[in-house]
Design an enzyme around this catalytic site. Structure first.
Site, PDB file in Angstrom:
ATOM      1  N   ASP A  92      18.632   6.071 -12.650  1.00  8.90           N
ATOM      2  CA  ASP A  92      18.352   4.675 -12.969  1.00  8.90           C
ATOM      3  C   ASP A  92      17.984   3.906 -11.701  1.00  8.90           C
ATOM      4  OD1 ASP A  92      18.189   2.493 -14.661  1.00  8.90           O
ATOM      5  OD2 ASP A  92      20.347   2.110 -14.689  1.00  8.90           O
ATOM      6  N   HIS A  93      17.448   2.704 -11.871  1.00 11.68           N
ATOM      7  CA  HIS A  93      17.081   1.750 -10.821  1.00 11.68           C
ATOM      8  C   HIS A  93      17.175   2.237  -9.375  1.00 11.68           C
ATOM      9  CE1 HIS A  93      16.545  -1.798 -13.367  1.00 11.68           C
ATOM     10  NE2 HIS A  93      17.526  -1.292 -14.102  1.00 11.68           N
ATOM     11  N   GLU A 109      21.991  -5.801 -10.671  1.00 12.11           N
ATOM     12  CA  GLU A 109      22.507  -4.453 -10.896  1.00 12.11           C
ATOM     13  C   GLU A 109      22.355  -3.667  -9.604  1.00 12.11           C
ATOM     14  OE1 GLU A 109      22.409  -0.787 -14.084  1.00 12.11           O
ATOM     15  OE2 GLU A 109      20.692  -2.110 -14.005  1.00 12.11           O
ATOM     16  N   HIS A 125      20.213  -8.263 -16.773  1.00 11.13           N
ATOM     17  CA  HIS A 125      21.325  -7.334 -16.581  1.00 11.13           C
ATOM     18  C   HIS A 125      22.656  -8.082 -16.604  1.00 11.13           C
ATOM     19  CE1 HIS A 125      18.338  -4.599 -14.337  1.00 11.13           C
ATOM     20  NE2 HIS A 125      18.674  -3.990 -15.462  1.00 11.13           N
ATOM     21  N   HIS A 156      15.652  -2.835 -20.828  1.00 18.48           N
ATOM     22  CA  HIS A 156      16.706  -3.045 -19.841  1.00 18.48           C
ATOM     23  C   HIS A 156      17.443  -4.344 -20.160  1.00 18.48           C
ATOM     24  CE1 HIS A 156      15.695  -0.211 -16.393  1.00 18.48           C
ATOM     25  NE2 HIS A 156      14.744   0.024 -17.287  1.00 18.48           N
ATOM     26  N   ASN A 215      18.706   1.061 -22.053  1.00 29.59           N
ATOM     27  CA  ASN A 215      19.790   1.276 -21.101  1.00 29.59           C
ATOM     28  C   ASN A 215      21.056   0.571 -21.555  1.00 29.59           C
ATOM     29  OD1 ASN A 215      17.715   2.443 -19.682  1.00 29.59           O
ATOM     30  ND2 ASN A 215      18.078   1.316 -17.793  1.00 29.59           N
TER      31      ASN A 215
END
Length: 340
Positions: A95-96, A169, A212, A249, A271
């Site tokens: 992820d990210h 995040e 997020h 997201h 996600n």
């Protein structure tokens, strides 16, 4: 084949798009949260995606040196072994990953899979995410081109985020404002740089007001109908219907109607992290509060070994998180869709 081969992962995504459902992508930070995610998928009879963020990888690497590559490789190897006991198929994803962590995370992991593929094996991870949302779109796509070429050669799918997701995040943060909405021009520029599959398959984390973290319904204005506009805008120019595989997201607090519209407009992956973190921690907190004199040696007493044994409260945490994963499968219409 509990861990998807590249061919099976592509089939999973194609089935999701055709069936207008999405796979929950569950962030994990330990072997226990991995088991919780696998259990949740199995109980929902849904395939799914397991993912590790840069912060999760640092945690998995241990607090002595916080090595992201060691942590993520170790958990991926563990997943390849234990997932065989679950009657579902999962893909492994990172992820990210922002620009300043590419050299310490995604690029070394690509190298690991390149070596495996050169030996005739499958890649360790099935997809990686490049989060260039803090860069200009031009710089973002330039880096995406380089990563997509390497990913394609290693039989890996790349996920790209072309415009910001609000909130924070793992140290990447964006204000909640009008920049949280991807435009048709952004989408066209993405296709000009990355193609429509001929240069390698990619997932697109487009922004439609996503944030997020934790928020209550109504506090953020989501516009999932925007995804249809992006698809149609690109289709009008390039003649390919529904060209994008979208990722949702920042979905915590989203209404069922918002999720359903996003699925109808091409989302194949959503996600889930904040909600499963809470689901995992909530029963632990309950156990500690209810049994404080057992988990603590109060007033010189000895406490209760059965009460403070991590297995006691860990089982409660796993069950609670697994239940939240099955709920996510129901919301994303993936329940009962596992590959036969």
């Amino acid at each position: 084949m509990p861990i998807a081969t590249p061919e099976v992962y592509n089939e999973m995504l194609d089935r999701a798009k055709a069936g207008k459902f999405a796979y929950p992508a569950i962030n994990v930070t330990s072997t226990q949260t991995l088991h919780a995610a696998l259990r949740g998928f199995a109980e929902a009879e849904s395939d799914g995606i397991i993912q590790i963020s840069t912060g999760g990888a640092e945690f998995l690497g241990g607090q002595y040196n916080k090595d992201m590559v060691t942590g993520s490789v170790a958990l991926a190897e563990f997943a390849h072994i234990v997932a065989k006991k679950y009657d579902i198929t999962v893909a492994l994803h990172t992820d990210h990953c922002p620009k300043d962590k590419l050299d310490g995370y995604v690029r070394p992991l690509l190298a690991v899979s390149e070596e495996r593929v050169a030996r005739g094996e499958n890649p360790l991870f099935q997809s990686h995410m490049w989060d260039g949302s803090a860069e200009t779109l031009a710089d973002n796509l330039t880096i995406a081109q380089e990563l997509l070429e390497r990913a394609r050669a290693a039989k890996i799918i790349l996920e790209v985020e072309i415009t910001p997701t609000g909130g924070e995040e793992d140290g990447v943060s964006h204000e909640i404002n009008d920049s949280l909405y991807t435009t048709v021009d952004d989408a066209i520029r993405t296709v000009e740089a990355l193609g429509l599959g001929e240069k390698g398959r990619y997932l697109l984390a487009a922004s439609f007001g996503n944030v997020h973290g934790v928020y209550k319904p109504g506090n953020v204005v989501l516009r999932p109908e925007l995804l249809k506009e992006l698809n149609e805008g690109v289709a009008a120019k390039y003649g390919k219907t529904s060209p994008f595989d979208f990722v949702f997201h920042g979905g915590s607090g989203s209404t069922e109607a918002e999720i359903a519209l996003a699925l109808d407009n091409g989302v194949v992956k959503m996600n889930i992290d904040t909600d499963t973190q809470y689901a995992f921690t909530r029963p632990v907190a309950d156990h500690m509060f209810r049994n404080y004199d057992g988990v603590l040696k109060v007033d010189g007493e000895v406490g209760s070994k059965k009460t403070y044994d991590p297995r006691t409260w860990g089982k409660l945490a796993e069950a609670s998180m697994a239940a939240r994963v099955t709920e996510a499968c129901a919301n994303l219409r993936s329940t009962g869709t596992k590959l036969k």
